[in-house]
Motif scaffolding. Structure first.
Motif, short mmCIF file in Angstrom:
data_model
loop_
_atom_site.label_atom_id
_atom_site.label_comp_id
_atom_site.label_asym_id
_atom_site.label_seq_id
_atom_site.Cartn_x
_atom_site.Cartn_y
_atom_site.Cartn_z
N LEU A 90 0.82 -1.20 0.00
CA LEU A 90 0.00 0.00 0.00
C LEU A 90 0.86 1.26 0.00
O LEU A 90 1.80 1.39 0.79
CB LEU A 90 -0.92 0.02 1.22
N CYS A 91 0.55 2.19 -0.88
CA CYS A 91 1.24 3.48 -0.92
C CYS A 91 0.28 4.52 -1.51
O CYS A 91 -0.84 4.20 -1.91
CB CYS A 91 2.53 3.39 -1.73
N VAL A 92 0.74 5.75 -1.56
CA VAL A 92 -0.09 6.85 -2.06
C VAL A 92 -0.54 6.59 -3.50
O VAL A 92 -1.67 6.92 -3.88
CB VAL A 92 0.68 8.18 -1.96
N ASN A 93 0.33 5.98 -4.29
CA ASN A 93 0.04 5.82 -5.72
C ASN A 93 -0.90 4.67 -6.05
O ASN A 93 -1.47 4.66 -7.14
CB ASN A 93 1.36 5.62 -6.49
N ASN A 94 -1.07 3.70 -5.13
CA ASN A 94 -1.90 2.53 -5.48
C ASN A 94 -3.05 2.26 -4.52
O ASN A 94 -3.82 1.32 -4.73
CB ASN A 94 -1.04 1.28 -5.60
N CYS A 95 -3.19 3.05 -3.46
CA CYS A 95 -4.19 2.73 -2.43
C CYS A 95 -5.61 2.76 -2.97
O CYS A 95 -6.47 1.97 -2.54
CB CYS A 95 -4.04 3.66 -1.23
N VAL A 96 -5.90 3.65 -3.92
CA VAL A 96 -7.25 3.74 -4.47
C VAL A 96 -7.58 2.50 -5.29
O VAL A 96 -8.66 1.90 -5.14
CB VAL A 96 -7.43 5.01 -5.33
N SER A 97 -6.67 2.07 -6.16
CA SER A 97 -6.93 0.90 -6.99
C SER A 97 -7.00 -0.37 -6.15
O SER A 97 -7.80 -1.27 -6.44
CB SER A 97 -5.86 0.76 -8.07
N ILE A 98 -6.18 -0.47 -5.11
CA ILE A 98 -6.24 -1.64 -4.23
C ILE A 98 -7.56 -1.67 -3.49
O ILE A 98 -8.17 -2.73 -3.31
CB ILE A 98 -5.05 -1.64 -3.25
N CYS A 99 -8.04 -0.51 -3.06
CA CYS A 99 -9.34 -0.44 -2.37
C CYS A 99 -10.45 -0.90 -3.31
O CYS A 99 -11.32 -1.69 -2.92
CB CYS A 99 -9.59 0.98 -1.90
N ASN A 100 -10.42 -0.44 -4.55
CA ASN A 100 -11.44 -0.84 -5.53
C ASN A 100 -11.34 -2.32 -5.86
O ASN A 100 -12.35 -3.02 -6.00
CB ASN A 100 -11.30 -0.01 -6.80
N LEU A 101 -10.12 -2.82 -6.00
CA LEU A 101 -9.91 -4.24 -6.30
C LEU A 101 -10.43 -5.12 -5.17
O LEU A 101 -11.08 -6.14 -5.40
CB LEU A 101 -8.42 -4.49 -6.53
N ALA A 102 -10.15 -4.72 -3.94
CA ALA A 102 -10.61 -5.49 -2.79
C ALA A 102 -12.13 -5.51 -2.71
O ALA A 102 -12.75 -6.53 -2.34
CB ALA A 102 -10.02 -4.91 -1.50
N HIS A 103 -12.75 -4.39 -3.03
CA HIS A 103 -14.22 -4.34 -3.04
C HIS A 103 -14.79 -5.25 -4.13
O HIS A 103 -15.77 -5.97 -3.90
CB HIS A 103 -14.67 -2.90 -3.26
N LEU A 104 -14.17 -5.24 -5.30
CA LEU A 104 -14.64 -6.03 -6.43
C LEU A 104 -14.58 -7.52 -6.13
O LEU A 104 -15.48 -8.29 -6.52
CB LEU A 104 -13.82 -5.71 -7.67
N HIS A 105 -13.55 -7.95 -5.41
CA HIS A 105 -13.36 -9.37 -5.16
C HIS A 105 -13.70 -9.77 -3.72
O HIS A 105 -13.24 -10.81 -3.23
CB HIS A 105 -11.92 -9.77 -5.50
N ASN A 106 -14.48 -8.92 -3.05
CA ASN A 106 -15.03 -9.25 -1.74
C ASN A 106 -13.94 -9.61 -0.73
O ASN A 106 -13.95 -10.68 -0.12
CB ASN A 106 -16.04 -10.40 -1.85
N CYS A 107 -12.99 -8.70 -0.57
CA CYS A 107 -11.93 -8.85 0.43
C CYS A 107 -12.10 -7.71 1.43
O CYS A 107 -11.41 -6.69 1.36
CB CYS A 107 -10.55 -8.80 -0.23
N PRO A 108 -13.01 -7.84 2.39
CA PRO A 108 -13.35 -6.71 3.26
C PRO A 108 -12.20 -6.21 4.13
O PRO A 108 -12.09 -5.00 4.36
CB PRO A 108 -14.51 -7.26 4.11
N ASP A 109 -11.35 -7.12 4.61
CA ASP A 109 -10.24 -6.68 5.45
C ASP A 109 -9.28 -5.80 4.67
O ASP A 109 -8.84 -4.75 5.15
CB ASP A 109 -9.50 -7.88 6.04
N LEU A 110 -8.92 -6.25 3.47
CA LEU A 110 -8.01 -5.46 2.65
C LEU A 110 -8.66 -4.14 2.25
O LEU A 110 -8.00 -3.09 2.26
CB LEU A 110 -7.61 -6.25 1.40
N ARG A 111 -9.93 -4.17 1.89
CA ARG A 111 -10.61 -2.93 1.52
C ARG A 111 -10.61 -1.95 2.69
O ARG A 111 -10.36 -0.75 2.52
CB ARG A 111 -12.04 -3.19 1.08
N GLY A 112 -10.89 -2.46 3.90
CA GLY A 112 -10.89 -1.58 5.07
C GLY A 112 -9.53 -0.94 5.32
O GLY A 112 -9.43 0.25 5.63
N LYS A 113 -8.47 -1.72 5.15
CA LYS A 113 -7.13 -1.18 5.39
C LYS A 113 -6.73 -0.20 4.29
O LYS A 113 -6.09 0.81 4.57
CB LYS A 113 -6.14 -2.33 5.48
N ALA A 114 -7.10 -0.49 3.05
CA ALA A 114 -6.79 0.44 1.97
C ALA A 114 -7.59 1.74 2.12
O ALA A 114 -7.06 2.84 1.90
CB ALA A 114 -7.10 -0.22 0.63
#
Length: 532
Positions: A117-141
């Protein structure tokens, strides 16, 4: 465990040799001979497929959209319970692991993305986690975006791809970590200017989420009200003029609306009051500029101890009760709200200096039986043991110490600027401050404190150095000062509202168990997305 590892090795060898296989899987144009029972063990998808849609052994299960590389990694995990996740394969692997419901691989991908996780990728990781139902990762992102919003809003290209609803949800959060509300307004302008024709109409809805009453009147008048997007919208102009009017008519010292929640708070623990040790604990919210007493209590038989926060716990180290010195260490868990005795130091110490660094606690100097100490030791929570380290060059007691953390070229380093505060010299209290930088191995003078004091609390909060309370001219002192390294200046902040000497402070990262005390602050809500 040994038996399980042996079984995995045997099946892995059979898979590699293509022996005793009972089915075939085709990914792209590559066929894999497999054992159905092995895949059933790691995937509910394959279990249902083999049980309810069986094929003859001479026919292959065909997955034309799955790459051979991704299927190979999933099969590797099925047979070995391990998989190598890299930047090159993590996105494809997460997609296919989600498709085949291979939870172990999903978790491995999430762990990898969390570390990246960093400033440049946190938004895409949050969206990816939401898309693939990874709530813990989405919450942290999502929490990462909130905590680093100043950098994300100003620098991230992914930030510009947010939908208006996503941006609106972010900027209305109390947890949005911004020192100035103007940062939110400027982030909105950057987002709109990326596509002004399509997004210009969103200004009223977004400005409504900005806490205009937290802005200086001058900024509202000189900057916000003169912005073209604001001027062109009657709704926006009405919001700004109303906010300016309320600020001009108000004589309240506190904000007129709820402040954003800080990512850190300052905790003042114990001290010495009216010749007796105090068991009081108070919390300071830098956003609201307000102290609130906590209901937690601690063993108040000692004063003049060191205090530190590490891994969700507050440590009170050593101490003195005017009769004897202590080597004992007490730990307070924010989760259970209980005190526990942990490993004792090698030496009894009172009036010591304490800092945390790289997951350990350092105790330095102090005194024992009227003898000043120059020894130092380090506590490792994992082993619950203290270890003696190299002694300091000089004996030091009642010295304040803190570490300032920074980043250089994207690599996290520790700028251990140890600030030494002189207090007593020939019975005269001093306010001078010197700082030591281990990179240059030199001490340097910095701006003196506004008021001389001794035996005060000290901590770093949001890159600024706070000193709290202490003794002054033989009496107790309630004054709180803050040092800004960038300007090399001290300034007064809100008093704690009570005189307190020999106080110790530590900084707490946002924690779910701080919800109740922070809720007691005026205009403050505390709704944590996930633990920090």
């Amino acid at each position: 465990f040994a038996s399980h590892r042996l079984t995995s090795t045997v099946f892995s060898e059979l898979f590699l040799e293509g022996q005793l296989c009972d089915s075939v899987i085709r990914a792209g144009d590559v066929e894999f001979k497999i054992h159905r029972i092995i895949l059933c063990n790691c995937s509910a998808y394959f279990r249902d497929l083999f049980c309810y849609k069986p094929l003859p052994s001479n026919e292959a299960y065909n997955f034309p959209t799955v790459s051979p590389k991704a299927m190979s990694l999933i099969l590797e995990y099925a047979y070995t319970q391990s998989v190598v996740v890299t930047e090159d394969n993590v996105l494809e692997l997460l997609v296919e692991a989600d498709h085949f419901i291979v939870t172990g691989v999903i978790q491995a991908c999430c762990d990898f993305l969390e570390r990246k996780l960093c400033v440049n990728n946190c938004v895409s990781i949050c969206n990816l986690a939401h898309l693939h139902n990874c709530p813990d990762l989405r919450g942290k992102a999502y929490l990462y975006i909130l905590h680093h919003f100043e950098e994300v809003g100003a620098l991230s290209l992914e930030f510009l791809q947010l939908s208006v609803q996503q941006l609106s949800d972010l900027i209305e959060k109390d947890e949005l970590n911004v020192k100035q509300e103007s940062t939110v307004f400027e982030a909105i302008l950057r987002w709109i200017n990326y596509s002004p024709v399509e997004r210009g109409c969103d200004m009223p809805a977004l400005l409504k989420k900005v806490r205009l009453l937290l802005m200086p009147t001058e900024y509202l008048v000189d900057t916000v009200s003169r912005n073209d997007l604001v001027i062109s919208s009657p709704a926006c102009m009405n919001m700004v003029t109303t906010a300016v009017k309320m600020l001009n008519e108000s004589n309240m010292e506190r904000p007129l609306t709820q402040t954003r929640l800080p990512s850190e708070v300052l905790l003042a623990v114990g001290g010495w009051v009216s010749h007796f040790p105090s068991n009081k604990i108070e919390l300071y919210n830098v956003r609201a500029d307000h102290w609130v007493p906590l209901s937690w209590r601690h063993n108040a038989s000692l004063g003049f101890y060191g205090c530190a926060y590490l891994n969700g716990c507050v440590y009170c180290i050593g101490g003195f009760d005017f009769i004897s010195y202590s080597s004992h260490v007490r730990r307070f868990s924010l989760t259970s709200r209980t005190w526990t005795e942990v490993g004792s130091m090698h030496e009894e110490r009172g009036f010591l200096s304490v800092v945390t660094l790289n997951g350990c606690i350092y105790a330095m100097g102090g005194c024992r039986q009227q003898k000043k100490l120059k020894t130092a030791e380090r506590y490792e929570p994992d082993t619950n043991q203290w270890t003696m380290i190299a002694s300091m060059h000089k004996r030091r007691t009642e010295a304040g110490a803190a570490t300032l953390h920074g980043k250089v070229s994207g690599i996290e380093v520790v700028e251990d600027l140890f600030y030494e505060f002189h207090k007593l010299e020939l019975q005269t209290q001093l306010r001078s401050v010197i700082a030591y930088d281990p990179r240059t191995r030199h001490w340097r003078n910095v701006a003196p404190m506004l008021h001389p004091r001794e035996n005060f609390g000290i901590a770093v909060l949001e890159d600024q150095l706070y000193v709290v309370g202490g003794f002054h001219n033989g009496g107790l002192f309630c004054n709180v000062e803050c040092y800004d390294e960038k300007t090399n200046r001290w300034y007064i902040v809100s008093d704690k509202g009570m005189t307190q000497g020999a106080v110790r402070c530590c900084v707490l990262k946002r924690h779910p168990d701080l919800t109740e005390p922070v809720n007691e602050m005026p205009f403050v809500l505390f709704e944590v997305v996930t633990a920090a």
